[in-house]
Motif scaffolding. Structure first.
Motif, PDB file in Angstrom:
ATOM      1  N   LYS A   1      -8.857  -2.861   4.741  1.00 48.23           N
ATOM      2  CA  LYS A   1      -9.799  -1.842   4.288  1.00 48.23           C
ATOM      3  C   LYS A   1     -11.144  -2.171   4.937  1.00 48.23           C
ATOM      4  O   LYS A   1     -11.634  -3.290   4.803  1.00 48.23           O
ATOM      5  CB  LYS A   1      -9.906  -1.885   2.757  1.00 48.23           C
ATOM      6  CG  LYS A   1     -10.497  -0.621   2.192  1.00 48.23           C
ATOM      7  CD  LYS A   1     -10.234  -0.470   0.698  1.00 48.23           C
ATOM      8  CE  LYS A   1     -10.757   0.866   0.227  1.00 48.23           C
ATOM      9  NZ  LYS A   1      -9.939   2.003   0.698  1.00 48.23           N
TER      10      LYS A   1
ATOM     11  N   MET B   1      -4.062   4.636  13.752  1.00 53.15           N
ATOM     12  CA  MET B   1      -3.784   3.566  12.798  1.00 53.15           C
ATOM     13  C   MET B   1      -4.846   3.521  11.688  1.00 53.15           C
ATOM     14  O   MET B   1      -4.776   2.697  10.786  1.00 53.15           O
ATOM     15  CB  MET B   1      -3.694   2.201  13.510  1.00 53.15           C
ATOM     16  CG  MET B   1      -5.006   1.638  14.004  1.00 53.15           C
ATOM     17  SD  MET B   1      -5.836   2.694  15.247  1.00 53.15           S
ATOM     18  CE  MET B   1      -4.912   2.302  16.718  1.00 53.15           C
TER      19      MET B   1
ATOM     20  N   ARG C   1     -13.389   7.934   4.016  1.00 52.87           N
ATOM     21  CA  ARG C   1     -14.288   8.506   2.989  1.00 52.87           C
ATOM     22  C   ARG C   1     -15.717   8.246   3.445  1.00 52.87           C
ATOM     23  O   ARG C   1     -16.069   7.132   3.832  1.00 52.87           O
ATOM     24  CB  ARG C   1     -14.085   7.828   1.625  1.00 52.87           C
ATOM     25  CG  ARG C   1     -12.654   7.777   1.133  1.00 52.87           C
ATOM     26  CD  ARG C   1     -12.128   9.056   0.583  1.00 52.87           C
ATOM     27  NE  ARG C   1     -12.769   9.458  -0.665  1.00 52.87           N
ATOM     28  CZ  ARG C   1     -12.469  10.600  -1.297  1.00 52.87           C
ATOM     29  NH1 ARG C   1     -11.559  11.428  -0.807  1.00 52.87           N
ATOM     30  NH2 ARG C   1     -13.073  10.925  -2.413  1.00 52.87           N
TER      31      ARG C   1
ATOM     32  N   GLY D   1      -6.894   5.641   8.589  1.00 56.12           N
ATOM     33  CA  GLY D   1      -6.706   6.782   7.700  1.00 56.12           C
ATOM     34  C   GLY D   1      -7.539   6.631   6.446  1.00 56.12           C
ATOM     35  O   GLY D   1      -8.301   5.668   6.312  1.00 56.12           O
ATOM     36  N   ASN D   2      -7.375   7.571   5.546  1.00 54.84           N
ATOM     37  CA  ASN D   2      -8.087   7.558   4.257  1.00 54.84           C
ATOM     38  C   ASN D   2      -9.592   7.333   4.454  1.00 54.84           C
ATOM     39  O   ASN D   2     -10.197   6.479   3.812  1.00 54.84           O
ATOM     40  CB  ASN D   2      -7.495   6.480   3.343  1.00 54.84           C
ATOM     41  CG  ASN D   2      -7.991   6.592   1.917  1.00 54.84           C
ATOM     42  OD1 ASN D   2      -8.438   7.662   1.486  1.00 54.84           O
ATOM     43  ND2 ASN D   2      -7.965   5.494   1.191  1.00 54.84           N
TER      44      ASN D   2
ATOM     45  N   THR E   1     -15.755   4.238   4.354  1.00 50.42           N
ATOM     46  CA  THR E   1     -14.627   3.342   4.097  1.00 50.42           C
ATOM     47  C   THR E   1     -13.389   3.952   4.740  1.00 50.42           C
ATOM     48  O   THR E   1     -13.241   5.173   4.777  1.00 50.42           O
ATOM     49  CB  THR E   1     -14.353   3.157   2.591  1.00 50.42           C
ATOM     50  OG1 THR E   1     -14.144   4.429   1.990  1.00 50.42           O
ATOM     51  CG2 THR E   1     -15.514   2.469   1.906  1.00 50.42           C
ATOM     52  N   LEU E   2     -12.534   3.102   5.278  1.00 49.11           N
ATOM     53  CA  LEU E   2     -11.274   3.597   5.829  1.00 49.11           C
ATOM     54  C   LEU E   2     -10.211   2.510   5.782  1.00 49.11           C
ATOM     55  O   LEU E   2     -10.522   1.321   5.709  1.00 49.11           O
ATOM     56  CB  LEU E   2     -11.468   4.131   7.257  1.00 49.11           C
ATOM     57  CG  LEU E   2     -12.108   3.254   8.330  1.00 49.11           C
ATOM     58  CD1 LEU E   2     -11.073   2.345   8.978  1.00 49.11           C
ATOM     59  CD2 LEU E   2     -12.704   4.150   9.420  1.00 49.11           C
ATOM     60  N   ASP E   3      -8.961   2.950   5.781  1.00 48.00           N
ATOM     61  CA  ASP E   3      -7.828   2.027   5.824  1.00 48.00           C
ATOM     62  C   ASP E   3      -7.384   1.897   7.276  1.00 48.00           C
ATOM     63  O   ASP E   3      -7.457   2.859   8.031  1.00 48.00           O
ATOM     64  CB  ASP E   3      -6.668   2.571   4.992  1.00 48.00           C
ATOM     65  CG  ASP E   3      -7.030   2.677   3.521  1.00 48.00           C
ATOM     66  OD1 ASP E   3      -8.008   2.016   3.114  1.00 48.00           O
ATOM     67  OD2 ASP E   3      -6.345   3.413   2.792  1.00 48.00           O
ATOM     68  N   ILE E   4      -6.932   0.715   7.640  1.00 43.92           N
ATOM     69  CA  ILE E   4      -6.507   0.502   9.014  1.00 43.92           C
ATOM     70  C   ILE E   4      -5.319  -0.457   9.055  1.00 43.92           C
ATOM     71  O   ILE E   4      -5.262  -1.411   8.262  1.00 43.92           O
ATOM     72  CB  ILE E   4      -7.694  -0.002   9.881  1.00 43.92           C
ATOM     73  CG1 ILE E   4      -7.235  -0.393  11.288  1.00 43.92           C
ATOM     74  CG2 ILE E   4      -8.426  -1.154   9.240  1.00 43.92           C
ATOM     75  CD1 ILE E   4      -8.372  -0.569  12.260  1.00 43.92           C
ATOM     76  N   GLU E   5      -4.392  -0.159   9.941  1.00 43.17           N
ATOM     77  CA  GLU E   5      -3.245  -1.047  10.148  1.00 43.17           C
ATOM     78  C   GLU E   5      -3.409  -1.759  11.484  1.00 43.17           C
ATOM     79  O   GLU E   5      -3.674  -1.112  12.504  1.00 43.17           O
ATOM     80  CB  GLU E   5      -1.940  -0.244  10.184  1.00 43.17           C
ATOM     81  CG  GLU E   5      -1.439   0.132   8.808  1.00 43.17           C
ATOM     82  CD  GLU E   5      -0.021   0.690   8.833  1.00 43.17           C
ATOM     83  OE1 GLU E   5       0.634   0.607   9.881  1.00 43.17           O
ATOM     84  OE2 GLU E   5       0.402   1.212   7.792  1.00 43.17           O
TER      85      GLU E   5
END
Lengths: 82, 82
Positions: B5, A35, A40, A37-38, B46-50
């Motif tokens: 984020k 869950m 950095r 992603g992206n 930094t990362l995106d998370i659901e």
């Protein structure tokens, strides 16, 4: 002279491939953290600085970022002073 | 599912020698930035998370930091979610 503490964030520019980030993304996926992603990866630098005033401190940190701490071709930087 | 984020800071613990930081301190000194000191280099991720809610997102990021992103023997981590 006043003492400040600088917090500097150095990040790869948006359009630059982050190989280290991709590797961590892959590892997260293997660990069932799909869950996320992206990813950095950047640098987080803290340092103490002595300057006459806020403006001078800001100027000095900005100079140090441009000349030494970041690679402005592929990286962006931002910082806060306190 | 909501999208968040995460901004993660990973820093070497206070009592651990920061060799990379010392090297940069030396380079700053050579460039006449001798008003700067106590340089510490960490990671900024930094990362995106659901996740279903704030609590779950926080739990997941904390887990990922402990299991993969940081070495908790020598590093501390902190993060913000938005």
């Amino acid at each position: 002279m006043k003492k400040y503490k600088a917090e500097i964030k150095i990040t790869l520019r948006e359009n630059i491939l982050d190989v280290q980030g991709k590797t961590i993304e892959h590892a997260l996926f293997q660990l069932d953290y799909d869950m996320m992603g992206n990813v950095r990866i950047g640098k987080y630098i803290t340092l103490d600085i002595e300057a006459q005033n806020d403006g001078q401190a800001e100027e000095l940190v900005k100079d140090a970022c441009q000349k030494l701490l970041s690679n402005t071709v592929i990286e962006d930087f931002s910082f806060t002073l306190e």
